[in-house]
Scaffold this active site. Structure first.
Site, mmCIF file in Angstrom:
data_model
loop_
_atom_site.group_PDB
_atom_site.id
_atom_site.type_symbol
_atom_site.label_atom_id
_atom_site.label_comp_id
_atom_site.label_asym_id
_atom_site.label_seq_id
_atom_site.Cartn_x
_atom_site.Cartn_y
_atom_site.Cartn_z
ATOM 1 N N ASP A 199 0.923 -1.420 -0.683
ATOM 2 C CA ASP A 199 0.390 -0.025 -0.178
ATOM 3 C C ASP A 199 0.785 0.925 -0.146
ATOM 4 O O ASP A 199 1.778 1.476 0.897
ATOM 5 C CB ASP A 199 -1.211 0.185 1.510
ATOM 6 C CG ASP A 199 -2.532 1.007 1.243
ATOM 7 O OD1 ASP A 199 -1.801 2.042 0.026
ATOM 8 O OD2 ASP A 199 -2.917 0.822 1.671
ATOM 9 N N ASP A 210 -4.007 6.979 -3.695
ATOM 10 C CA ASP A 210 -3.673 6.260 -2.492
ATOM 11 C C ASP A 210 -4.339 4.275 -3.542
ATOM 12 O O ASP A 210 -5.471 4.554 -3.622
ATOM 13 C CB ASP A 210 -4.578 6.171 -1.592
ATOM 14 C CG ASP A 210 -4.974 5.560 -0.261
ATOM 15 O OD1 ASP A 210 -4.081 4.376 -0.342
ATOM 16 O OD2 ASP A 210 -5.453 5.686 0.823
ATOM 17 N N HIS A 279 -11.997 6.067 1.904
ATOM 18 C CA HIS A 279 -12.101 7.052 2.385
ATOM 19 C C HIS A 279 -12.100 8.621 1.739
ATOM 20 O O HIS A 279 -11.438 7.898 0.291
ATOM 21 C CB HIS A 279 -10.885 7.790 3.711
ATOM 22 C CG HIS A 279 -9.671 7.274 2.914
ATOM 23 N ND1 HIS A 279 -8.557 8.185 2.744
ATOM 24 C CD2 HIS A 279 -8.990 5.922 3.305
ATOM 25 C CE1 HIS A 279 -7.721 7.290 1.219
ATOM 26 N NE2 HIS A 279 -7.382 6.210 2.350
ATOM 27 N N HIS A 287 -6.995 10.977 4.947
ATOM 28 C CA HIS A 287 -8.174 10.781 5.216
ATOM 29 C C HIS A 287 -9.157 12.084 5.616
ATOM 30 O O HIS A 287 -9.360 12.884 6.871
ATOM 31 C CB HIS A 287 -8.911 10.107 6.460
ATOM 32 C CG HIS A 287 -7.539 8.652 6.669
ATOM 33 N ND1 HIS A 287 -7.292 7.805 7.276
ATOM 34 C CD2 HIS A 287 -7.281 7.421 5.545
ATOM 35 C CE1 HIS A 287 -6.594 6.710 7.040
ATOM 36 N NE2 HIS A 287 -6.472 6.737 6.144
ATOM 37 N N GLU A 312 -11.458 1.239 -0.663
ATOM 38 C CA GLU A 312 -10.281 -0.290 -0.193
ATOM 39 C C GLU A 312 -10.995 -1.145 0.192
ATOM 40 O O GLU A 312 -11.608 -1.117 1.102
ATOM 41 C CB GLU A 312 -8.682 0.349 0.298
ATOM 42 C CG GLU A 312 -9.454 0.954 1.775
ATOM 43 C CD GLU A 312 -8.148 1.609 2.524
ATOM 44 O OE1 GLU A 312 -7.337 0.402 2.882
ATOM 45 O OE2 GLU A 312 -8.056 3.158 2.537
ATOM 46 N N GLU A 407 -6.724 -1.505 -3.670
ATOM 47 C CA GLU A 407 -7.769 -0.406 -3.129
ATOM 48 C C GLU A 407 -7.349 0.295 -4.251
ATOM 49 O O GLU A 407 -6.051 0.101 -5.202
ATOM 50 C CB GLU A 407 -6.817 0.625 -2.133
ATOM 51 C CG GLU A 407 -6.827 1.816 -2.549
ATOM 52 C CD GLU A 407 -6.479 2.594 -0.702
ATOM 53 O OE1 GLU A 407 -4.927 1.431 -0.303
ATOM 54 O OE2 GLU A 407 -6.963 3.370 -0.192
HETATM 55 CO CO CO Z 1 -6.433 4.829 1.772
#
Ligand code: CO
Length: 426
Positions: A199, A210, A279, A287, A312, A407
């Protein structure tokens, strides 16, 4: 945090490991050359130690020219980066695709979208070659540093707040679902039977991509990965302007839980990790305040035009619930950090350094080491206690379970949604 230690694997003495990663990086560089054969040779700052570089160069000279990862601006000199995958909004919102007013509105945001696309293109290029580099026997430190050095070279930007790494590189293993990256001295070695969540994020002007995938070597996990990939794609498909977050969670859960996996003769239902969420992403703020559940949770908040979301999902053979556990590596300055006088001088200078290099972008202890901070743990903890910095410890499901993650970052254009981080791989 549960560490996977070196015992039992062969050939993972530090020296050999270094050799191995140098070799892998070399391989990565050569493959990079094959992909972009039309480019000039550039002696960029590859991650390989120079001694290794020389040796390998000699060996491969007879076949092809030596080439390393180059700044992305050399590949896209016009600074226009490729678009991601487009998906129309569902149902009555599909009018937006061709609506002139929405198209006009969308163009006002072109430079923001292009920044996201730049980060996404780097993400794709890094992960494309990672799949040739990743192998059992590497330490998690070598893996994280390979990713981070590749991002730095592609981005070629000194000012880490202008553009670069978006947050610490997660390389969480097995029952650890998220927020593990090695701290200095961590000797954890990746094993053949591990399930690793890779990640990492890239930002351009604070616009963070992300995006994450799960790496395994043992095919016995294939169904688990398939379930989570499908669940994430369901979330992406359901997402859209005016869509309620709980409805996305419900759809994700339905897909995820339609799978079961057999591991070593035992059958497990695939559970959503119910306290992990997607998010929204705000500038310099990973976030952004809205959570995208991966179960039906009753949250009737809606997604809105122009927002950016990380979709995700996490599947688990365990209890489907994580708890913070183990040594912390991830931190971020709170967006609404209180302005309180700090008594410790060391805490003051540390905070100034965090402001200078990361602002509110998440960072890890290795990034502090890198900017020359030393013996900062007491000061860092005092910033956490003061509510200025938030710590993000590793998040673990039940011991012995396996967790997987996929994600993507999606851009809710006024017209259509763009899965900006989509690649051929996932
Ligand atoms: Co994330």
């Amino acid at each position: 945090m549960s560490k996977v230690e070196a015992e039992g694997t062969n050939g993972d003495k530090p020296a050999e490991s270094t050799e191995k990663i140098a070799e892998n990086i070399e391989k990565l560089n050569v493959e990079n050359e094959e992909d972009d054969g039309e480019e000039e040779e550039v002696n960029g700052e590859g991650a390989a130690p120079s001694g290794e570089k020389k040796k390998k160069k000699k060996k491969k000279n007879n076949k092809k020219k030596k080439k390393t990862i180059v700044p992305i601006t050399q590949i896209y000199p016009d600074e226009k980066y490729p678009e991601g995958e487009w998906q129309e909004y569902k149902d009555t919102n599909n009018f937006r695709t061709t609506n002139e007013e929405k198209r006009y509105l969308d163009r006002q945001d072109d430079s923001r979208w292009n920044d996201f696309r730049k980060g996404a293109e780097i993400h794709r290029r890094v992960r494309k070659h990672l799949n040739n580099v990743l192998q059992p026997g590497l330490t998690t430190t070598e893996i994280a540093e390979t990713i981070e050095n590749s991002v730095r070279t592609f981005m070629n930007e000194e000012d880490t707040k202008k553009a670069g790494i978006g947050f610490p590189t997660g390389v969480s293993l097995n029952h650890c679902a998220a927020h593990y990256t090695p701290n200095a001295g961590d000797k954890t070695v990746l094993k053949y039977e591990d399930v690793m969540k890779v990640d990492y994020g890239i930002h351009v002007n604070g616009y963070i991509v992300d995006c994450a995938f799960t790496k395994t070597f043992d095919p016995k996990y294939d169904t688990l990965l398939k379930a989570v990939k499908a669940a994430t794609n369901t979330g992406i498909k359901e997402a859209g302007i005016d869509v309620r977050l709980t409805d996305i969670g419900e759809a994700i859960q339905e897909t995820m839980e339609s799978y079961e996996v057999e591991l070593d003769g035992e059958t497990y239902p695939v559970k959503c990790i119910r306290n992990l969420n997607g998010h929204n992403i705000a500038p310099y703020h990973i976030h952004g305040g809205k959570s995208v559940p991966i179960v039906k949770n009753g949250d009737e908040t809606k997604m809105e035009e122009g927002e950016v979301f990380a979709i995700e999902t996490f599947g688990s053979t365990g209890r489907g619930y994580v708890i913070p556990e183990g040594e912390c590596s991830h931190y971020a300055k709170n967006v609404d950090a209180p302005h309180i006088p700090l008594r410790l001088n060391k805490a003051k200078t540390l905070l100034a350094n965090i402001d200078k290099h990361f602002g509110t972008l998440p960072f890890c202890r290795r990034y502090l080491d890198r900017i020359g901070e030393d013996k900062y743990l007491f000061a860092l903890n005092s910033l956490v206690k003061a509510g200025i910095v938030q710590d993000y410890p590793p998040l673990n499901d039940s011991r012995g379970s396996y967790t997987a993650q996929y994600e993507h970052t999606i851009l809710l254009h006024p017209t259509q949604k763009e899965v900006v981080s989509r690649g051929e791989d996932y």
